[in-house]
Design an enzyme around this catalytic site. Structure first.
Site, PDB file in Angstrom:
ATOM      1  N   GLY A  68      -9.691  29.627  28.834  1.00  0.00           N
ATOM      2  CA  GLY A  68      -9.990  28.423  28.079  1.00  0.00           C
ATOM      3  C   GLY A  68     -11.404  27.936  28.353  1.00  0.00           C
ATOM      4  O   GLY A  68     -11.890  28.010  29.481  1.00  0.00           O
ATOM      5  N   LYS A 119      -2.201  28.542  34.518  1.00  0.00           N
ATOM      6  CA  LYS A 119      -2.082  27.669  35.679  1.00  0.00           C
ATOM      7  C   LYS A 119      -1.984  26.235  35.207  1.00  0.00           C
ATOM      8  O   LYS A 119      -2.719  25.796  34.332  1.00  0.00           O
ATOM      9  CB  LYS A 119      -3.285  27.797  36.614  1.00  0.00           C
ATOM     10  N   MET A 127     -10.486  18.137  35.013  1.00  0.00           N
ATOM     11  CA  MET A 127      -9.316  18.142  35.896  1.00  0.00           C
ATOM     12  C   MET A 127      -9.256  16.900  36.776  1.00  0.00           C
ATOM     13  O   MET A 127      -8.944  16.981  37.958  1.00  0.00           O
ATOM     14  CB  MET A 127      -9.312  19.411  36.764  1.00  0.00           C
ATOM     15  N   ASP A 187      -4.896  32.581  29.695  1.00  0.00           N
ATOM     16  CA  ASP A 187      -4.605  31.351  30.427  1.00  0.00           C
ATOM     17  C   ASP A 187      -3.745  30.399  29.615  1.00  0.00           C
ATOM     18  O   ASP A 187      -3.477  30.592  28.431  1.00  0.00           O
ATOM     19  CB  ASP A 187      -5.919  30.642  30.801  1.00  0.00           C
TER      20      ASP A 187
END
Length: 284
Positions: A101, A70, A183, A48
């Site tokens: 991660g 991403k 996020m 990732d």
């Protein structure tokens, strides 16, 4: 890289098997011994955006390397294609390490990938990793629990699958707990506003840690009323983790980690380094 001997170590990687390995929150030294052993014996590594290049380089030179990172609204491969890639590599008889991660099962889509692999008849092992919440908070000197300040800790995401921010705000706004938002940096103002509207005092300490555990770590703190402005003025960007609760008030008194100020080496694009992908959210 030589690893210490441990009593009765589990077998190394097996052909046609997929290992979902948590790579930790950024600092490569936070990788587990099990993860390092599996990477060192891999035929293919699928990694990732937030996986350190140092960790990827533990794989043999002959190993295939597949970058599938991403970032917000920018996916190298859609999740369905990542699932198919893992199934294909296992079907070819490769020893596959899927590096994610943090921890694979905490906002890492590890559960989705494992479902797809099991449905395809592929055997899977999950190797836990230091999740962003635990690792980044520790490096920032913000204890997630504390007998005087927090009886519980809640992990949530500020970016749902459909893009909505329809969270259980009354539960998230309960006093006496620590809230960690993955996020959520792009929607920080709304998150803070909702928490205040649902009962948390506007004076509640809150902070954001950018690129935690790495030499690029930065910490910005304030209150629910001021944090969005503080983060904007400091130009804090993803990957960043938001922490809300009285424990944030212990920063900077408990801060122990001092990132080096020397310029860090630049890596080639798509090697999974946060310095290369500064807009990435903390988890894939």
């Amino acid at each position: 890289m030589s690893l210490p001997d441990v009593p009765a170590p589990r077998p190394g990687p097996s052909a046609g098997h997929v290992y979902l390995v948590g790579a930790g929150p950024g600092d490569p030294e936070l990788l587990t011994l099990r993860g390092a052993r599996l990477i060192a014996g891999a035929d293919a590594v699928v990694f990732d955006n937030l996986v350190s290049p140092v960790i990827v380089d533990l794989a043999p030179p002959s190993a295939e390397r597949h970058y599938v990172g991403k970032k917000a609204s920018d996916h190298t491969l859609p999740q369905d294609e990542i699932n198919r890639l893992l199934v294909r590599l296992a079907a070819e008889g490769k020893r596959v390490v899927r590096l994610k991660g943090g921890d694979p099962f905490i906002f890492g889509r590890g559960g989705e990938e494992m479902e797809a692999l099991v449905a395809a008849g592929v055997t899977v092992e999950v190797v836990p990793g230091v999740t962003a919440a635990a690792g980044i908070a520790a490096f920032a000197g913000i204890p997630l629990t504390h007998r005087d300040h927090a009886r519980s800790v809640i992990f949530t995401t500020g970016f749902l699958k459909d893009g909505a921010l329809d969270l259980d705000w009354p539960m998230l706004a309960r006093p006496g707990q620590t809230l960690v938002v993955y996020m959520g940096i792009s929607r920080l103002a709304e998150i803070c506003r909702q928490l205040i509207e649902h009962g948390l005092p506007a004076t509640t300490p809150a902070g954001v840690v950018e690129r935690g555990t790495t030499q690029a770590q930065r910490v910005a703190t304030g209150t629910l009323a001021t944090l969005a402005d503080v983060v904007r003025d400091a130009d804090i960007r993803p990957p960043a983790l938001t922490i809300v609760g009285d424990v944030v008030g212990l920063y900077p008194r408990l801060a122990w980690f001092s990132p080096e100020t020397v310029e860090q080496p630049q890596h080639a694009p798509h090697v999974g380094c946060t310095a290369v992908h500064p807009q990435a959210e903390p988890k894939s």
